[in-house]
Design an enzyme around this catalytic site. Sequence first.
Site, PDB file in Angstrom:
ATOM      1  N   ASP A 145      -4.335 -15.523   7.087  1.00 39.19           N
ATOM      2  CA  ASP A 145      -2.622 -15.548   6.587  1.00 39.19           C
ATOM      3  C   ASP A 145      -2.285 -16.846   7.505  1.00 39.19           C
ATOM      4  OD1 ASP A 145      -3.161 -14.228   4.417  1.00 39.19           O
ATOM      5  OD2 ASP A 145      -2.018 -12.572   4.837  1.00 39.19           O
ATOM      6  N   ARG A 178       1.003  -1.319  -0.249  1.00 41.42           N
ATOM      7  CA  ARG A 178      -0.346   0.250  -0.439  1.00 41.42           C
ATOM      8  C   ARG A 178       0.879   1.198  -0.068  1.00 41.42           C
ATOM      9  NH1 ARG A 178      -2.840  -4.074   1.564  1.00 41.42           N
ATOM     10  NH2 ARG A 178      -4.876  -4.406   1.914  1.00 41.42           N
ATOM     11  N   GLN A 181      -8.402  -7.106   0.705  1.00 45.23           N
ATOM     12  CA  GLN A 181      -8.533  -7.000  -1.173  1.00 45.23           C
ATOM     13  C   GLN A 181      -9.092  -6.654  -1.399  1.00 45.23           C
ATOM     14  OE1 GLN A 181      -5.421 -10.700  -2.119  1.00 45.23           O
ATOM     15  NE2 GLN A 181      -4.425 -10.088  -1.278  1.00 45.23           N
TER      16      GLN A 181
HETATM   17  C1  S3P Z   1      -4.288  -9.388   2.091  1.00 46.38           C
HETATM   18  C2  S3P Z   1      -5.406  -9.651   2.679  1.00 46.38           C
HETATM   19  C3  S3P Z   1      -6.004 -11.046   2.239  1.00 46.38           C
HETATM   20  C4  S3P Z   1      -4.538 -11.530   3.017  1.00 46.38           C
HETATM   21  C5  S3P Z   1      -3.209 -11.597   2.220  1.00 46.38           C
HETATM   22  C6  S3P Z   1      -2.948 -10.229   2.205  1.00 46.38           C
HETATM   23  C7  S3P Z   1      -4.131  -7.152   1.497  1.00 46.38           C
HETATM   24  O1  S3P Z   1      -6.259 -11.506   1.957  1.00 46.38           O
HETATM   25  O2  S3P Z   1      -4.734 -13.635   3.374  1.00 46.38           O
HETATM   26  O3  S3P Z   1      -2.830 -12.231   2.299  1.00 46.38           O
HETATM   27  O4  S3P Z   1      -2.858  -7.303   2.103  1.00 46.38           O
HETATM   28  O5  S3P Z   1      -5.395  -6.973   1.967  1.00 46.38           O
HETATM   29  P1  S3P Z   1      -7.774 -11.186   0.955  1.00 46.38           P
HETATM   30  O6  S3P Z   1      -8.613 -10.065   0.936  1.00 46.38           O
HETATM   31  O7  S3P Z   1      -7.979 -12.336  -0.183  1.00 46.38           O
HETATM   32  O8  S3P Z   1      -8.550 -12.503   1.935  1.00 46.38           O
END
Ligand code: S3P
Length: 438
Positions: free
Chosen positions: A319, A29, A172
Amino acid sequence: MTNITFYIQPGGFLRGRLRVPGDKSISHRAIMLGSVAEGVTVITGFLEGEDCLATLKAFRAMGVRIDGPEQGRVIVQGVGLHGLSAPKGRLDMGNSGTSMRLMSGILAGQIFDTVLTGDASLTRRPMRRVTEPLTLMGAHIEATKTGSAPLHIHGGQRLTGIDYPLPVASAQVKSCLLLAGLYAEGLTRVTEPAPTRDHTERMLEGFGYPLQRESDRTVTIAGGGQLQGTVIDVPADISSAAFFLVGATIAPGSDLLLEHVGVNPTRTGVIDILRLMGADIEVLNPRLAGGEPVADLRVRHAPLQGIRIPEALVPLAIDEFPALFIAAACAKGVTVLTGAEELRVKESDRIQVMADGLNALGIAAGPTSDGIVIQGGTLSGGAIASHGDHRIAMSFAIAALRASGPLLIQDCINVNTSFPGFVSLARNVGLTLVEQKA
Ligand code: S3P
């Protein structure tokens, strides 16, 4: 392609202090927002792993001057929300779902076309969860028949804000839509089924961009503003610290201090779950670093008890389940996980791959459609297929602390996507691990 095999001797314990590398989510980010901000952003503690480097290279390919990383320091000369330029070729996101899903939001708002691609794992992962809502906003994106990458994102579309209830609890997807919302006319409002990591919201505010947080599940952003370059100190990644939290907990004689770990409450499910199982984890010196809570974590060995994992904690530890399954294998009794079908669409199918690995070490672990049932027991030595999934490889490396024979873990090259230096840090605190290029 060169790959890496881990060989680990059984037994031992973890002692000392260490700082694991920077947070992956925050590092991504910082590059993205720094690139589309006005002026300079200085990042320290940046994670120099392959995933975040894929994001960095993509913005360089779109004309952003980015110096570094040099010992975690990166300087981004922001070009403003409308200053990116068309890249020469496809943007390769490697193994990184975060790069692809978050960047789709930014790229949907550009005047030029882009094509996002990735490795064999990433091009299998579901992308409709971002292409569908972006299309509702007015984006024009082509994917494969199954809805996966490569994604061809057409430029020059007019985006309009939407009010979108997320079908899955995914930071995400939420972040993708908030980033698209920067380019949209009107308001973009996102509601999650359960709270997920809020680094995008915190960082947008850090870049001086206003947001309305109506509750811990709804956030609204208005398009048409500006981001101002800033200074970002990236804390150590709790997702990388998790392997050591589990390792020190399961290995008698362990006493470890993990320094400057990000303890944002949307990320600390791993601490809560381990504590429910009986772990001894102290959160010391809580403080703030660039809008994110940080602390030192002291963890000592403790006997564990199997539990039914509360579903509300699943998105807050999403995770960390591969590492938590190792804790469950070392616990007394049964651990039951439900409500975690998302684990099947991570870098690998983490439910199946972990069950197979645990079974190979003599542990009764039964996958279910949305989770797993693990009966604690005694781990034998053996060979594990990590399926190129960094977190599977590191979880089994830590499991060796309680195994009765040596472990051999195949296909470990992707440990570099999130945790460069894992082998030497783990060796420094007591793991008898050697790696061999295959
Ligand atoms: C993340 C969100 C998670 C996580 C990924 C990083 C992020 O994924 O598993 O390693 O940085 O927003 P999801 O949004 O698919 O759950």
